[in-house]
Design a protein around this motif. Structure first.
Motif: not given
Length: 402
Positions: A34-63
Motif C-alpha cells: 500500500q506504500t507509494p513507490w519512489c519515482d527515483g529508485c523504484s522502491q516503496p517510499a516509506t518516507e514520502q516527499h511530493l514533487t511538483v510533478q505530483d510524483g513521490v520521492l524517498c528520503g534517499d532520492c530527495i537529497t
C-alpha cells in the motif's frame, strides 16, 4: 523427513512473509503493497516527499532536489528568489526578475531607465525627490520630474502680498543674491523653494543672468523670528549643491518704516550709518560702490529727508545708495556683500535690527556727552544685548569690535 520451506521476506522492508502460492520474484508485505513507490529508485517510499510533478520521492532520492518555498513541493530545477528561497517553475510565474542581481522577487522598484530592481538592490539607488522613482546616476530627480528653474524662480517684477512673520513693529526682509552654474540652478532653486516654504520665494535678477542663479527673498520677519526660524542650514546646502557668490552679488536688507518711532528716530539711524561708514562697510564686507554708495550728497540730504523732502532718493541720488529711501513701506540697506555663511547673513540682519533699536533711545545727551555716534559706544551697547550675538561674533572675527 522433508525439509522446512525457506523463509520468504518482503523485498522492500525484509519483513517475514507467510509462504506464498505461487511465489513471486519481488514479494511484498501488506504494508509495502500500500506504500507509494519512489519515482527515483523504484522502491516503496516509506518516507514520502511530493514533487511538483505530483510524483513521490524517498528520503534517499530527495537529497538531489530542492523544496519550493511557496508550494512546499520538491523541484529538480529551482529558481532562486530574494527572501523566499528557491521556488519551482510553476511558482516562479508569481515573481519578476531583478535586472541587477538576476534573482526573482515578488516586488520590484522601477528605475528611470525602464528597468526594475529588487528591494535589496534598490538600496544602491537614490529615489527621485518628486515621485520616489529610483534614479540611475547621481541626480536628485528622474527624467520626468527634473524641474525647470522657471518652475521655482519668478521674474524680477514678481511681488506677492507680504506675509508677516513674528512680532513687530520692526520687520526685516532679506534679499540674498547667489550664483550657480546652469546645470546646478534647477537643483538649487528647488532646494531653496522647499526649505523657504511660506517664508520666502525666488526671483530672477538681471545682474546674475537667467538660469545662472537667483535672488532669494523673504517675507517680512521680526529679527528674533529670522534668527530662530529661517532655515539657516539651507545656505551650506546650496553651497554643497554648487551655489557660489562673487563680487557681482550682494545682500539687501529691508527694514519697515513703521518700526521707527518718529522722523527724528529715522534721522538718528541714518546719521549713525553714514558717520560710521568705515566700520559699517567692514561688517558688510563691501566698500562703497556704484550700487550701494555712501555718497556725500546722500549724507548731506539726511536732514531734508527727515523733513519729508525726498522725491528722488536720499540726496537725489536715486535707489543706488547705501540706504535706498524710495520703497514706500521700507528702507532698503544695500551695502552687504552676499554670503552663504550663516553667521555673516545673520550679522547683516542683526546690524540693521540692532542699529534701529540703538538709535531709538539715543538722546542728544548720549551724543554730546557719551559719544553716542561713535562705533565704540554702539559695540558697548551690543555687549549688553545678547540677542545680537551673531553681529558681535562677526565683529570679533573681523577684529572690529572696538
Amino acid at each position: 523427513m522433508p525439509s522446512a520451506p525457506a523463509m520468504v521476506r518482503c523485498s522492500a522492508c525484509s519483513t517475514a512473509l507467510p509462504p506464498e502460492d505461487p511465489p513471486t520474484d519481488h514479494p511484498l508485505c501488506a504494508t509495502c503493497t500500500q506504500t507509494p513507490w519512489c519515482d527515483g529508485c523504484s522502491q516503496p517510499a516509506t518516507e514520502q516527499h511530493l514533487t511538483v510533478q505530483d510524483g513521490v520521492l524517498c528520503g534517499d532520492c530527495i537529497t538531489a532536489w530542492s523544496l519550493c518555498g511557496r508550494c512546499d513541493r520538491y523541484t529538480h530545477d529551482p529558481q532562486d528568489t530574494v527572501g523566499d528561497g528557491p521556488v519551482c517553475d510553476g511558482c516562479a510565474t508569481d515573481y519578476s526578475r531583478c535586472t541587477d542581481c538576476w534573482l526573482l522577487a515578488q516586488e520590484l522598484r522601477q528605475l528611470d531607465n525602464d528597468t526594475s530592481v529588487c528591494a535589496e538592490c534598490a538600496l544602491d539607488y537614490r529615489a527621485c525627490d518628486e515621485c520616489d522613482q529610483l534614479i540611475v546616476g547621481y541626480a536628485d530627480y528622474c527624467s520626468d520630474c527634473t524641474p525647470s528653474s522657471s518652475d521655482h524662480v519668478h521674474d524680477y517684477s514678481y511681488k506677492p502680498t507680504p506675509l508677516f512673520h513674528g512680532t513687530g513693529p520692526v520687520f526685516l526682509g532679506l534679499e540674498l543674491e547667489l550664483k550657480t552654474s546652469g546645470a546646478d540652478c534647477q537643483d538649487c532653486a528647488l532646494i531653496a523653494t522647499r526649505k523657504l516654504g511660506r517664508l520666502g520665494y525666488l526671483k530672477d535678477d538681471g545682474s546674475i543672468g537667467y538660469g545662472r542663479g537667483f535672488e532669494m527673498v523673504t517675507h517680512p520677519m521680526s529679527y528674533r523670528y529670522a534668527i530662530e526660524q529661517f532655515p539657516w542650514d539651507l545656505l551650506p546646502q546650496l553651497e554643497e549643491r554648487g551655489a557660489y557668490i562673487d563680487g557681482d552679488v550682494g545682500i539687501h536688507v529691508h527694514v519697515s518704516r513703521a518700526g521707527f518711532a518718529s522722523p527724528v528716530h529715522v534721522y538718528r539711524w541714518m546719521k549713525f550709518f553714514y558717520r560710521n561708514e568705515s566700520h559699517i562697510t567692514e561688517v558688510a564686507r563691501r566698500a562703497s560702490d556704484e550700487w550701494a554708495a555712501f555718497a556725500p550728497q546722500a549724507r548731506a540730504g539726511i536732514v531734508d529727508f527727515a523733513k519729508g523732502n525726498d522725491d528722488y532718493g536720499l540726496g537725489n541720488g536715486g535707489r543706488y545708495q547705501a540706504i535706498n529711501t524710495l520703497p514706500e513701506h521700507t528702507f532698503e540697506v544695500r551695502i552687504f556683500a552676499s554670503s552663504l555663511i550663516p553667521q555673516q547673513v545673520q550679522a547683516a540682519l542683526a546690524l540693521i535690527a540692532a542699529s534701529v533699536e540703538y538709535t531709538r533711545t539715543l538722546t542728544s545727551t548720549d551724543i554730546t556727552r557719551r559719544h553716542g555716534w561713535e562705533w565704540t559706544a554702539f559695540v558697548t551697547w551690543l555687549r549688553a544685548h545678547p540677542d545680537y550675538a551673531p553681529l558681535l561674533a562677526e565683529l570679533e572675527d573681523l577684529a572690529c569690535a572696538s
